[in-house]
Design a protein around this motif. Structure first.
Motif, PDB file in Angstrom:
ATOM      1  N   THR A  74       0.824  -1.209   0.000  1.00 36.21           N
ATOM      2  CA  THR A  74       0.000   0.000   0.000  1.00 36.21           C
ATOM      3  C   THR A  74       0.855   1.254   0.000  1.00 36.21           C
ATOM      4  OG1 THR A  74      -0.217  -0.036   2.417  1.00 36.21           O
ATOM      5  CG2 THR A  74      -1.979  -1.078   1.123  1.00 36.21           C
ATOM      6  N   ASN A  80      -4.580   3.851  -0.616  1.00 40.25           N
ATOM      7  CA  ASN A  80      -5.042   4.309   0.685  1.00 40.25           C
ATOM      8  C   ASN A  80      -6.553   4.207   0.854  1.00 40.25           C
ATOM      9  OD1 ASN A  80      -5.764   6.289  -1.063  1.00 40.25           O
ATOM     10  ND2 ASN A  80      -4.581   7.918  -0.105  1.00 40.25           N
ATOM     11  N   SER A  81      -7.164   3.291   0.172  1.00 37.08           N
ATOM     12  CA  SER A  81      -8.611   3.114   0.217  1.00 37.08           C
ATOM     13  C   SER A  81      -9.043   2.434   1.522  1.00 37.08           C
ATOM     14  CB  SER A  81      -9.054   2.262  -0.972  1.00 37.08           C
ATOM     15  OG  SER A  81     -10.386   1.852  -0.828  1.00 37.08           O
ATOM     16  N   LEU A  82     -10.080   2.980   2.125  1.00 34.07           N
ATOM     17  CA  LEU A  82     -10.638   2.372   3.328  1.00 34.07           C
ATOM     18  C   LEU A  82     -11.195   0.988   3.012  1.00 34.07           C
ATOM     19  CD1 LEU A  82     -11.644   2.377   6.254  1.00 34.07           C
ATOM     20  CD2 LEU A  82     -13.657   3.616   5.458  1.00 34.07           C
ATOM     21  N   HIS A  85      -8.468  -1.639   2.813  1.00 27.78           N
ATOM     22  CA  HIS A  85      -7.971  -2.041   4.126  1.00 27.78           C
ATOM     23  C   HIS A  85      -8.979  -2.935   4.846  1.00 27.78           C
ATOM     24  CE1 HIS A  85      -4.930   0.999   3.413  1.00 27.78           C
ATOM     25  NE2 HIS A  85      -4.269   0.515   4.459  1.00 27.78           N
ATOM     26  N   TYR A 125      -5.813   0.666  11.782  1.00 26.42           N
ATOM     27  CA  TYR A 125      -4.592   0.926  11.023  1.00 26.42           C
ATOM     28  C   TYR A 125      -4.843   1.992   9.955  1.00 26.42           C
ATOM     29  CZ  TYR A 125      -0.422   0.470   8.287  1.00 26.42           C
ATOM     30  OH  TYR A 125       0.737   0.769   7.631  1.00 26.42           O
ATOM     31  N   TRP A 126      -5.973   1.915   9.286  1.00 28.19           N
ATOM     32  CA  TRP A 126      -6.261   2.898   8.239  1.00 28.19           C
ATOM     33  C   TRP A 126      -6.392   4.302   8.822  1.00 28.19           C
ATOM     34  CZ3 TRP A 126     -10.346   6.211   7.261  1.00 28.19           C
ATOM     35  CH2 TRP A 126     -10.303   6.841   6.020  1.00 28.19           C
ATOM     36  N   GLY A 130      -2.945   4.277   7.385  1.00 23.64           N
ATOM     37  CA  GLY A 130      -3.298   3.826   6.038  1.00 23.64           C
ATOM     38  C   GLY A 130      -3.906   4.874   5.142  1.00 23.64           C
ATOM     39  N   ARG A 131      -4.591   5.853   5.699  1.00 21.37           N
ATOM     40  CA  ARG A 131      -5.232   6.855   4.844  1.00 21.37           C
ATOM     41  C   ARG A 131      -4.229   7.780   4.191  1.00 21.37           C
ATOM     42  NH1 ARG A 131      -6.081  11.590   8.168  1.00 21.37           N
ATOM     43  NH2 ARG A 131      -5.439  11.039  10.265  1.00 21.37           N
TER      44      ARG A 131
END
Length: 160
Positions: A74, A80-82, A85, A125-126, A130-131
Motif C-alpha cells: 500500500t 489508501n482506500s478504506l 484495508h 490501522y487505516w 493507512g489513509r
C-alpha cells in the motif's frame, strides 16, 4: 524527514494500536464481569490485564509478516482506500479461521469475534496510518498538485 518518521514511528505505532484495539474487541464480552463472583478475587483484574496484553501479543505475532507485506504494497503503490484495508482485514480473518481451526469450523460466535476483530484491526490501522499511504512519494504529490488544464489562448490574446 517526514518520510523517515512515518516509517519509524507512525506505521509501527499504527500496527501496535491496531493490535491493542483488536484484542480489546475480542475481550470485550468478558469485561462485564463486575457482578460475577470471579471478579471479587484479589487478582481478577490483573488476570484480565494479562489476558489483554497476551491477546494483543498473539494478534501482533500472527499478523506481523502478512500485514507488513500488505503495508509495504500500500505504501509503494499509494493504495489508501478504506475499503481495501477493510477487505484485507476480512480476508486475513477468514484465513485465520481456515488455517487455525481447520476442517471443523469453530462456533459462529468465535467466527464473528475473529471477523470483527480483523475489521477493527484494519480500520484502526487505516485511521492512524493507512489513509496517508503513499503520500510521501514525490511523484504522487506532483500529480495531485497539477493545475487543471486551461483554455487555449490565441497569440492575439483571444480565446480559442
Amino acid at each position: 524527514m517526514a518520510t523517515v518518521l512515518r516509517f519509524l514511528i507512525v506505521i509501527p505505532f499504527a500496527f501496535v494500536l491496531s493490535c491493542l484495539t483488536s484484542a480489546f474487541t475480542i475481550l470485550w464480552p468478558y469485561l462485564d464481569l463486575a457482578d460475577t463472583p470471579e471478579m471479587h478475587r484479589p487478582f481478577a483484574y490483573i488476570d484480565a490485564a494479562f489476558a489483554f496484553w497476551a491477546q494483543s501479543g498473539q494478534i501482533g505475532s500472527t499478523l506481523l509478516i502478512p500485514w507488513t507485506i500488505f503495508m509495504a504494497l500500500t505504501e509503494m503503490f499509494g493504495l489508501n482506500s478504506l475499503v481495501l484495508h477493510l477487505v484485507a482485514g476480512l480476508v486475513g480473518s477468514v484465513a485465520i479461521i481456515l488455517v487455525a481451526y481447520g476442517s471443523p469450523p469453530p462456533s459462529v460466535s468465535i467466527q464473528a469475534a475473529i471477523l470483527i476483530s480483523g475489521t477493527v484491526f484494519a480500520l484502526t490501522y487505516w485511521v492512524v496510518a493507512g489513509r496517508r499511504a503513499g503520500a510521501w512519494r514525490p511523484l504522487r504529490r506532483s500529480r495531485r498538485a497539477e493545475p487543471a488544464p486551461q483554455a487555449a489562448i490565441d497569440p492575439d490574446g483571444k480565446d480559442a
